[in-house]
Each structure stands twice: as structure tokens, then as C-alpha cells.
Design a protein around this motif. Structure first.
Motif, PDB file in Angstrom:
ATOM      1  N   SER A 187      50.487  35.792  44.502  1.00 35.10           N
ATOM      2  CA  SER A 187      50.088  36.894  43.641  1.00 35.10           C
ATOM      3  C   SER A 187      48.575  37.085  43.660  1.00 35.10           C
ATOM      4  O   SER A 187      48.067  38.212  43.744  1.00 35.10           O
ATOM      5  CB  SER A 187      50.569  36.632  42.208  1.00 35.10           C
ATOM      6  OG  SER A 187      50.124  37.642  41.340  1.00 35.10           O
ATOM      7  N   LEU A 188      47.827  35.975  43.591  1.00 35.09           N
ATOM      8  CA  LEU A 188      46.362  36.047  43.615  1.00 35.09           C
ATOM      9  C   LEU A 188      45.868  36.562  44.971  1.00 35.09           C
ATOM     10  O   LEU A 188      44.935  37.367  45.044  1.00 35.09           O
ATOM     11  CB  LEU A 188      45.764  34.671  43.308  1.00 35.09           C
ATOM     12  CG  LEU A 188      46.013  34.151  41.891  1.00 35.09           C
ATOM     13  CD1 LEU A 188      45.582  32.687  41.770  1.00 35.09           C
ATOM     14  CD2 LEU A 188      45.279  34.995  40.858  1.00 35.09           C
ATOM     15  N   ALA A 189      46.492  36.090  46.045  1.00 31.98           N
ATOM     16  CA  ALA A 189      46.102  36.556  47.381  1.00 31.98           C
ATOM     17  C   ALA A 189      46.379  38.046  47.528  1.00 31.98           C
ATOM     18  O   ALA A 189      45.580  38.785  48.119  1.00 31.98           O
ATOM     19  CB  ALA A 189      46.860  35.763  48.449  1.00 31.98           C
ATOM     20  N   SER A 204      36.128  40.725  51.162  1.00 28.89           N
ATOM     21  CA  SER A 204      36.573  39.452  50.591  1.00 28.89           C
ATOM     22  C   SER A 204      36.733  38.398  51.679  1.00 28.89           C
ATOM     23  O   SER A 204      36.858  38.720  52.864  1.00 28.89           O
ATOM     24  CB  SER A 204      37.906  39.629  49.850  1.00 28.89           C
ATOM     25  OG  SER A 204      38.926  40.014  50.762  1.00 28.89           O
ATOM     26  N   ALA A 205      36.699  37.143  51.248  1.00 28.95           N
ATOM     27  CA  ALA A 205      36.966  36.013  52.148  1.00 28.95           C
ATOM     28  C   ALA A 205      38.030  35.141  51.508  1.00 28.95           C
ATOM     29  O   ALA A 205      37.890  34.709  50.363  1.00 28.95           O
ATOM     30  CB  ALA A 205      35.694  35.207  52.401  1.00 28.95           C
ATOM     31  N   LEU A 206      39.109  34.910  52.256  1.00 32.90           N
ATOM     32  CA  LEU A 206      40.219  34.093  51.774  1.00 32.90           C
ATOM     33  C   LEU A 206      40.429  32.923  52.717  1.00 32.90           C
ATOM     34  O   LEU A 206      40.148  33.016  53.913  1.00 32.90           O
ATOM     35  CB  LEU A 206      41.513  34.911  51.687  1.00 32.90           C
ATOM     36  CG  LEU A 206      41.704  35.825  50.468  1.00 32.90           C
ATOM     37  CD1 LEU A 206      40.828  37.050  50.574  1.00 32.90           C
ATOM     38  CD2 LEU A 206      43.173  36.231  50.348  1.00 32.90           C
ATOM     39  N   SER A 231      37.176  33.840  47.411  1.00 36.19           N
ATOM     40  CA  SER A 231      38.402  33.400  46.725  1.00 36.19           C
ATOM     41  C   SER A 231      38.299  31.995  46.162  1.00 36.19           C
ATOM     42  O   SER A 231      39.201  31.546  45.460  1.00 36.19           O
ATOM     43  CB  SER A 231      39.596  33.480  47.688  1.00 36.19           C
ATOM     44  OG  SER A 231      39.453  32.547  48.745  1.00 36.19           O
ATOM     45  N   GLY A 232      37.206  31.285  46.467  1.00 30.01           N
ATOM     46  CA  GLY A 232      37.017  29.953  45.887  1.00 30.01           C
ATOM     47  C   GLY A 232      38.153  29.011  46.217  1.00 30.01           C
ATOM     48  O   GLY A 232      38.622  28.932  47.347  1.00 30.01           O
ATOM     49  N   GLY A 233      38.645  28.300  45.189  1.00 29.04           N
ATOM     50  CA  GLY A 233      39.725  27.326  45.410  1.00 29.04           C
ATOM     51  C   GLY A 233      41.069  27.826  44.948  1.00 29.04           C
ATOM     52  O   GLY A 233      41.965  27.032  44.635  1.00 29.04           O
ATOM     53  N   GLY A 251      37.532  29.486  40.406  1.00 25.98           N
ATOM     54  CA  GLY A 251      37.886  30.895  40.364  1.00 25.98           C
ATOM     55  C   GLY A 251      37.360  31.693  41.536  1.00 25.98           C
ATOM     56  O   GLY A 251      36.614  31.199  42.375  1.00 25.98           O
ATOM     57  N   ALA A 252      37.777  32.986  41.578  1.00 26.24           N
ATOM     58  CA  ALA A 252      37.239  33.922  42.572  1.00 26.24           C
ATOM     59  C   ALA A 252      36.019  34.599  41.967  1.00 26.24           C
ATOM     60  O   ALA A 252      36.048  35.047  40.826  1.00 26.24           O
ATOM     61  CB  ALA A 252      38.298  34.961  42.935  1.00 26.24           C
TER      62      ALA A 252
END
Length: 874
Positions: free
Chosen positions: A716-718, A639-641, A696-698, A670-671
């Protein structure tokens, strides 16, 4: 007296003598591409990870050249066109003391070298230890690729600022192909400055935007290099560009064997800077490889679509005079660039005097360039002529309109195949009805409105209660069922039904054509971008063009999201016993989405509108994926955050050749996940069969802990994205502040022992040549934390000691991985190419990530069933 008529058919009949067909077959065999004529190379072949994905060595044999080209093109390397090879001598045949030296020796042939000319004939194919002409390699590769790989090759070439193939010769099958479809994916950005008023940033498809075209061709022999002249004209000041390959680039200097007849195109695009803008508006430059006498059909096309044609020659023979005389009455302006001292000066003057009235020229249309001519002054003169032609009323055509002229002349257009046209008609039946994106979402994609957001919130509350060990809340369950029943009360709208038909019934090729036409059609109805200053042209060309930052553009993902909601609503009611399983209508939807994932398309994992994961839909999709990959189920999640605009999507696209939307605020919020296959020959060594890449988009916006609910949502999303991952790339802003939500997620996961292998990437988002403010002073990553980091840490440990990433076990200063990535651009966009330093740094990062996966320096690899359970738990 008029010369004898010289028909185009007579010239066309000689285009493909038997020797030319033989050369093509031999070239394909030499490059190892002869096996890809019946079954073409595909986009999946291009994306597949193999042992060569971790190597950065020069090719050792001609059969290595196509794959070397594709690998370097995927990485957007400016050296992709190099066909130099390292001599591959068996070790036992080398003197021990020279072995190291021989491995580094670069072998190439300079066609101007007399000795080489004596040994090798121009009519013979290069020997295996001699490089192939880069244009021959390109033509052979395009002839061996399917339509979608051709499109990807051309798209990557455009980002490298290489000249793009427009007409592809094919001597084996007796036709030339106009590459309209291959150019469809190219998007151009430029600064439009009207004569009066304020300028603005414009962005459009390269095949739809109109611009004056100027063609450069050669008649017989010319002492002046066409391509060098074109590069000088396109380049600002004394810095010529390398858009068009020429023999002095030292990346493969053999004579062309199969590329004569190739027509290339490149555009000049203004940036809004007077010191760099050679022309005030976009101008297309066309270049015919080979002389016009042997490629009369292509020359006819260029005269039909160009506003001006420059003819470079040393001699005008009787045959060429007759050809040019047949162009009598043409509206195109003709210019000659002569080197008379090398040719027959008197004969040239005699023929020119006859052609001047026929082609409506005057003496200013004849330019003389000899060795004593001032090169810079000559380039300025050519630029002045082009600028004059562009300013005057002249022919302005799009590439799509050029294709109409090509059809009339009998050229094949790649887009005219039945599959492509059927898919286009189906997509246009949907996109024609979209006048306003927001209104279409409200009226046609109704399940994505308030009902889905409310249902997502109720499901989150139920999930929290379950993991806290609280008894089930009957009121919440009843509320959820009511919301799902409300969603299922709607029927799929006509546009959605047409979309489902487009991805379910047709053959695989038609399905992919349909999705591309959908993307482009929806992008055309997106709201216009706000006006921006020229220095903001700093992002890679996005997949979705023209979207305002305040509104998410309508895309294919919204149709898939609607399918997901029908499946979610139906599954929820079936689970609760409110709907008999035999009455299910949408159970096949996840299978359709999984097929798209297998074909290399991004599919949404976390809904960017509701900022929630549609759990049943994602689980169903992964189950279908597992069924299709049952023989090879081992999976690694990468993944990329990072914050929007920090270059993470561009990084993933460059690293793996993916298609994530790029540009801050320009794509879906969205991701998204995309599946990359690992070659079977390498999967045992790497330890996995596929890599699931998540962008991870925006979703991570940098909210502080004081933001309350917004911060908790981001954290939570992270946590979910990091918890799913084996390997994570955290893309940092130039200030190196780590988003508080990501710090919070790491601190949470540290307790579970599921912290992924992490690479921190600091990118220079400002080009050294670009105007505007310089980046702020950067602080080292492991220095005392900034305020953003403090907020994140204190949220997790209120009243406790200060914790940041520097204090986590996996961020030991002696063991951590911090990457400093150079600026993306070399020069000033939109005419800038991707910098070689950026490309090389991304390749090293990719190699490190694959090494970590191979060495097990990540969470244990999982199969798809385990991933489904992990999604549910997180």
C-alpha cells in the motif's frame, strides 16, 4: 644573550598590506563573486537546478569556476578542485580544421615553466585563459558564502576526503576566521582498538572528538613539498593520498594569490586493518599555507593546539630565528626538515645549535631530506615520529577546544555570531532535558503513541469503505472522534512549545541555526551503536549518528510529527462540528512546516512509526506551500524506492545535494520529501518550477506475500509513493530481486495508467578493496523472476498467468532503463573517498532523469493543488 623581543602584533600588522586587499578584490571580480559580498551565496543557490545541471563540460572562463566547483562537489567528484579551463575562442576566430581540436584543448600554466615565469608575474592575477589556484578558488568561494553554504561545502569536501579549511584568511576585512561552525556537520567514523579487549566502531562529530594534532609549516623557502609529504604520511604503503592539494596534481598550478594564511586540517582514521592502519588511533594533521614569518598569528595558534610541529625550510634566517626563540618554554615538540645543500648550511647549523636548548630539542629532531634521500624511508621515519608523539602523554584537543585557543589569540570564530548563539541556547534548553529518547517520546511527545496508531488504522478502514462504495460506518467515525479528542486533551509539552518558538519567531538565519543545533543535540543523546567488525564501515556518514538499529533515533522530525498530530486532531474535530473554527489554536502549524520545506529541509510525508500518511497535515502543508509558490506552482515528483541499505538515500543526496539520512537502520523510518527549486531561466525548458524529491526511507522492508498484513502494508505504501511520482528510481539489492511490494504496486498502477517513468539502479555496495564476502552472483533484471517477485505477482493475480516487471509494458527490454552503478568508495573506509566512477555514473543518471522530465517521458506534470488531490485519493 637573548634576541630582541619580537611581538606577535608586529607580525599581525603586516598580514594585510594594501596590495593583499587589492588582490582579494581583483580575485573576487575575476571569479564573478564580487556581487556576493553584501548578499552571500546561500544553500538554495547551491541546490538550484539550472541548465548547467545537465552539462559536464569544463569551465570556459574564470567566472565558471565557482559554479563548476560547486556542481562537482555536490556530486562528490574527486575532480572538484580542478581549475583547468577549455579555451573559449569565438568560432569565427578559429580555423575550421582546428575548431574541434581547440574545443578539447586544456590550458594550464605550470609555475615551474621558465617561459611562463617570464610572461606572468607572481604578483599579478592570472589572465582569464589561465587557471586559478584551487586554494584561491576555495577561499574566494567561502568568503562569498553564508554560514550554511560554508558548512555544506566543508561537509561535501570531507566526503571527498579533501583537507578541510580550519582558518580562513580575509585580507579585505583584516581578520582571520576559525571555521568551527563550518566543521560542525562533519562526522568521523573509525575503528577504536583499546590496548586490552575487543575493538569497536566509533562515530563522533569531528569538532567534538579529541585527538593529538601534528602541524606542518614552512619557514621561508623549502625545497620539499609540505603537502606532498603530508599525503604520503597519510596514505597506506606506497599509495599517497591527495587530501592536501599540491602543485603536482595538475588541477591548477598558479601561485597562490589570496590563500596564504589558510590553515587546513585532515584526520587519519584507523579502519581496524593492520595492513592499512598507519597509526593505531586518530591523528589530526594541520597544514599552514604560506611561511610562518608572514603568518605568525596562525603559527602561534598551531603551536598552542598541536602536540608536534614540523618546520620545513632550506634556510633559517635571523628573523625566523628570533620568531622561534620567542616560543621558549612551549610544551610543543618541534622538528625541523632541512635541505641544507640548497641553503646556507653553516648558518642553519649555528641557529639550530642555539634553538635546541630553547625548544627542548635534541639532534633526533632535525631531519635532512635531499634529492638522494630514500623517499619511502623518509616517510616511514616521519610516521614513526608521529606515532611516538601520539603514544606518549601529549596534548589532545578537539576542534571545539582549538577554537578556545583561537579566541584567546584574537581570531574570529564563525560560531560566535549572536544569531547562532541565541539559537544554540534555545536548542540546548530542549536537548538538555532529553536523557533517554524513548522515555522522552513517551512523556513529552504523547500524541504519537497508541492513540495516533489507532486513529490511523480507523482512518484507513473508513477510507477503504468509502472507495468501495459502502455506507459510512458511524461506529468507526465515533471511534475516530474519541481518539482525536483524547489527543487534543493534551497540551503541547514544554519542549514542543520551545521548538515551535524556535521555528516561528526568529529571523530566517536564526531558525536554520536552531534546527541544526537541534539535530546535533538530539544525535548526541542517541543510544550507542552495537559493536561491529571493521569491514562494516561501508556507509556514507549519516545525518543521525549513533542510533541502534532496533530503535528509531529521536530527531527533529518527531517534533514536527507532534505538531502534525495536534493539527490533525484539531482539524478532525472542526470538520465534525465538535470544535468551533474560531477556537482553533494550531491552524498555523502547516505554514511553519512549509517554510522549512522551502528552506531545503526534509519533511516527513509518511509517518514511519504508524506507517501512515497524516492526510490533513500533509494537505495543509502543501496548501501553504502552494500559497507561497503561487507564481511558480508547477511541480514534478521524483521518488526513490528500495530496500533499506541499497544506497537510495546516498544516491539522492549525491544527485541533488540533499540531506536525507543515510545508513541502514540509522535514520528515521518514514518517507521524507525535500523541495528542489528550478532556476527561472530553465523552468520553461524543463517544464516545471520545482522538483519534489521523496525518499522512501525504511518503509519497504522486502516482506513476502506470505507475511500477510505486513506485506499488504508495504504494498500500500509503495503504491502511494509510486502513484504520486512522475519519475521513480528503484534501487535494487545486488541479487537484483525486486521487492514484492514494489512489483505489487506497479501491477496495481498499470491498471490506472499512472505508471511513472522508472529507472532501475543496481549498485555495487561492496568496495573492491574492502574485506569480507564478495557479492553473490547477479542475475539479469529481466531474467526469469526470483521467488520474491513470484510472490508479489501471484498476490495481484491469483490463479492467473505469472506477471513480473519484465512483463509490464513500460519494461520492454528494448526501452527500459537499467543503471549499473559502481561501488561508492575508492579504497577502504573510513579513509576512502567517493569513487570518481560512482560520481560520474550518478551524474549521468541525473542527466537522464532531467531529460525525461523535459521530454515529458513521465506522468503529466502537476501543480500543487493536483498533488493534494492525488495524496487524498491514494
Amino acid at each position: 644573550m637573548d634576541p630582541d623581543d619580537y611581538g606577535a602584533n608586529e607580525a599581525q600588522d603586516s598580514d594585510f598590506p594594501a596590495v593583499e586587499r587589492s588582490r582579494l578584490r581583483e580575485m573576487l571580480s575575476l571569479l564573478g563573486l564580487d556581487t556576493y559580498q553584501a548578499h552571500k551565496l546561500s544553500l538554495q543557490d547551491f541546490l538550484q537546478i539550472s541548465s548547467d545541471s545537465m552539462k559536464n563540460r569544463a569551465p570556459q572562463a574564470p567566472r565558471d569556476l565557482p559554479w563548476n566547483f560547486l556542481r562537482k562537489l555536490q556530486a562528490l567528484s574527486s575532480e572538484a578542485r580542478s581549475t583547468t579551463m577549455v579555451l573559449d575562442t569565438p568560432p569565427d576566430a578559429r580555423p575550421a580544421e582546428k575548431e574541434s581540436q581547440m574545443e578539447e584543448e586544456i590550458i594550464y600554466w605550470d609555475a615551474a615553466d621558465d617561459l611562463a615565469t617570464d610572461i606572468y608575474s607572481f604578483s599579478e592575477l592570472p589572465t582569464p585563459d589561465t587557471p586559478v589556484n584551487p586554494l584561491d578558488l576555495l577561499c574566494a568561494l567561502l568568503l562569498s558564502s553564508d554560514s550554511f553554504l560554508q558548512q555544506e561545502i566543508v561537509h561535501k569536501m570531507s566526503l571527498c576526503q579533501f583537507a578541510l579549511p580550519l582558518v580562513l584568511p580575509d585580507s579585505e576585512n583584516h581578520y582571520h576566521t576559525f571555521l568551527l561552525w563550518a566543521l560542525r556537520g562533519v562526522v568521523r567514523t573509525w575503528w577504536a582498538q583499546p590496548p586490552r579487549g575487543v575493538g569497536s566502531l566509533r562515530e563522533d562529530s569531528a569538532v567534538l572528538s579529541r585527538a593529538p594534532a601534528v602541524a606542518f609549516v614552512r619557514m621561508e623557502v623549502s625545497s620539499n613539498s609540505k603537502s606532498q609529504l603530508l599525503n604520503a604520511v597519510l596514505g597506506p604503503g606506497h599509495r599517497p593520498r591527495d587530501c592536501f592539494w599540491h602543485r603536482d596534481l595538475n588541477v591548477g598550478t598558479n601561485a597562490r594569490e589570496i590563500a596564504d594564511g589558510l590553515v587546513e586540517v585532515s584526520w587519519f582514521l584507523p579502519s581496524g586493518r593492520e595492513d592499512l592502519d598507519v597509526f593505531p588511533e586518530p591523528v589530526a594533521f594541520l597544514n599552514l599555507r604560506g611561511d610562518i614569518g608572514s603568518h605568525w598569528l596562525q603559527f602561534r595558534l598551531l603551536t598552542e593546539v598541536s602536540s608536534a610541529v614540523f618546520i620545513l625550510t632550506d634556510n633559517i634566517s635571523k628573523k625566523e630565528y628570533k620568531l622561534l626563540y620567542s616560543m621558549k618554554g612551549s610544551a610543543t615538540k618541534y622538528y625541523f626538515i632541512l635541505s641544507p645543500y640548497r641553503g646556507k648550511r653553516n648558518a642553519n647549523l649555528r641557529f639550530l645549535n642555539r634553538l635546541i636548548p630553547v625548544l627542548r630539542m635534541d639532534h633526533s629532531h632535525v631531519l635532512v631530506k635531499v634529492s638522494s634521500t630514500d623517499g619511502a624511508g623518509f616517510v616511514r621515519r616521519v610516521r614513526a615520529i608521529v606515532a611516538h608523539v601520539a603514544r606518549a602523554p601529549c596534548r589532545r584537543l578537539s576542534v571545539e577546544e582549538m577554537a578556545h585557543a583561537a579566541r584567546k589569540l584574537g581570531l574570529r570564530v564563525d560560531e560566535d555570531c549572536e544569531e547562532c548563539q541565541r539559537a544554540r541556547g534555545r536548542a540546548e534548553r530542549i536537548t538538555r532535558r532529553v536523557k533517554d529518547a524513548d522515555a522522552y517520546r513517551r512523556e513529552e511527545l504523547r500524541l504519537q503513541g497508541d492513540a495516533w496508531r489507532k486513529a490511523a488504522q480507523v482512518e484507513k478502514e473508513l477510507c477503504r469503505a468509502q472507495w468501495a462504495g459502502d455506507p459510512p460506518d458511524k461506529e468507526l467515525r465515533q471511534r475516530l472522534l474519541e481518539l482525536r479528542a483524547q489527543q487534543l486533551g493534551h497540551e503541547p509539552a514544554g519542549g514542543l512549545q520551545e521548538f515551535i518558538s524556535g521555528i516561528s519567531g526568529p529571523a530566517p538565519g536564526e531558525k536554520l541555526y536552531f534546527l541544526r543545533w537541534m539535530e546535533w543535540g538530539l544525535a548526541r543523546v542517541a543510544p550507542p551503536r552495537p559493536r561491529q567488525p571493521p569491514e562494516t564501515i561501508l556507509a556514507l556518514r549519516p545525518k543521525h549518528c549513533g542510533a541502534a538499529e532496533s530503535s528509531e533515533p529521536l530527531g527533529v522530525e518527531h517534533f514536527l510529527r507532534e505538531m502534525g498530530q495536534f493539527y490533525e486532531a484539531e482539524s478532525c474535530l472542526v470538520e465534525a462540528g465538535k470544535l468551533p473554527a474560531a477556537q482553533r489554536r494550531f491552524a498555523h502549524f502547516p505554514g511553519l512546516a512549509s517554510e522549512l520545506l522551502l528552506k531545503g529541509l526534509p519533511v516527513e510525508l509518511i509517518d514511519g512509526s504508524a506507517r501512515s500518511t497524516p492526510l490533513r497535515w500533509v494537505s495543509g502543508l502543501l496548501r501553504e506551500l502552494h500559497a507561497r509558490l503561487e507564481r511558480r506552482p508547477r511541480l514534478v515528483v521524483l521518488s526513490a524506492l528500495g530496500l533499506p541499505g541499497t544506497g537510495k538515500s546516498t544516491l539522492l543526496n549525491t544527485m541533488f545535494g540533499l540531506r536525507f539520512a543515510t545508513g541502514r537502520g540509522r535514520g528515521p523510518r518514514g518517507a521524507f520529501m525535500q523541495l528542489v527549486s528550478v532556476a527561472e531561466s530553465f523552468s520553461q525548458d524543463l517544464g516545471c518550477d520545482h522538483i519534489l524529491v521523496i525518499d522512501s526511507g525504511g518503509l519497504i522492508g522486502g516482506a513476502l506475500a506470505s507475511a500477510g498484513e505486513r506485506f499488504e502494508q508495504e504494498a500500500s505504501l509503495a503504491t502511494q509513493l509510486l502513484g504520486l511520482s512522475n519519475v521513480t528510481v528503484v534501487s535494487l539489492a545486488e541479487t537484483r530481486d525486486i521487492p514484492p511490494a514494489i512489483v505489487h504496486a506497479f501491477l496495481r498502477l498499470e491498471k490506472t495508467g499512472r505508471v511513472p517513468n522508472c529507472q532501475f539502479v543496481c549498485q555495487n555496495l561492496h568496495d573492491a578493496c574492502a574485506p569480507g564476502p564478495r557479492p553473490r552472483e547477479r542475475r539479469p533484471l529481466l531474467d526469469p523472476p526470483g521467488e520474491a517477485d513470484r510472490a508479489g505477482a501471484h498476490t495481484e493475480r491469483p490463479g492467473g498467468g505469472m506477471r513480473t516487471l519484465a512483463g509490464l509494458a513500460f519494461c520492454d527490454p528494448g526501452k527500459q532503463h537499467i543503471w549499473h552503478i559502481p561501488g561508492l568508495w575508492h579504497g577502504v573506509p573510513p579513509m576512502a573517498a567517493v569513487s570518481l566512477a560512482y560520481s560520474e555514473a550518478i551524474f549521468e543518471l541525473k542527466r537522464c532523469l532531467l531529460e525525461n522530465i523535459r521530454n515529458g517521458l513521465s506522468n503529466p506534470n502537476k501543480n500543487i493543488q493536483q498533488l493534494i488531490e492525488l495524496v487524498r485519493r491514494l
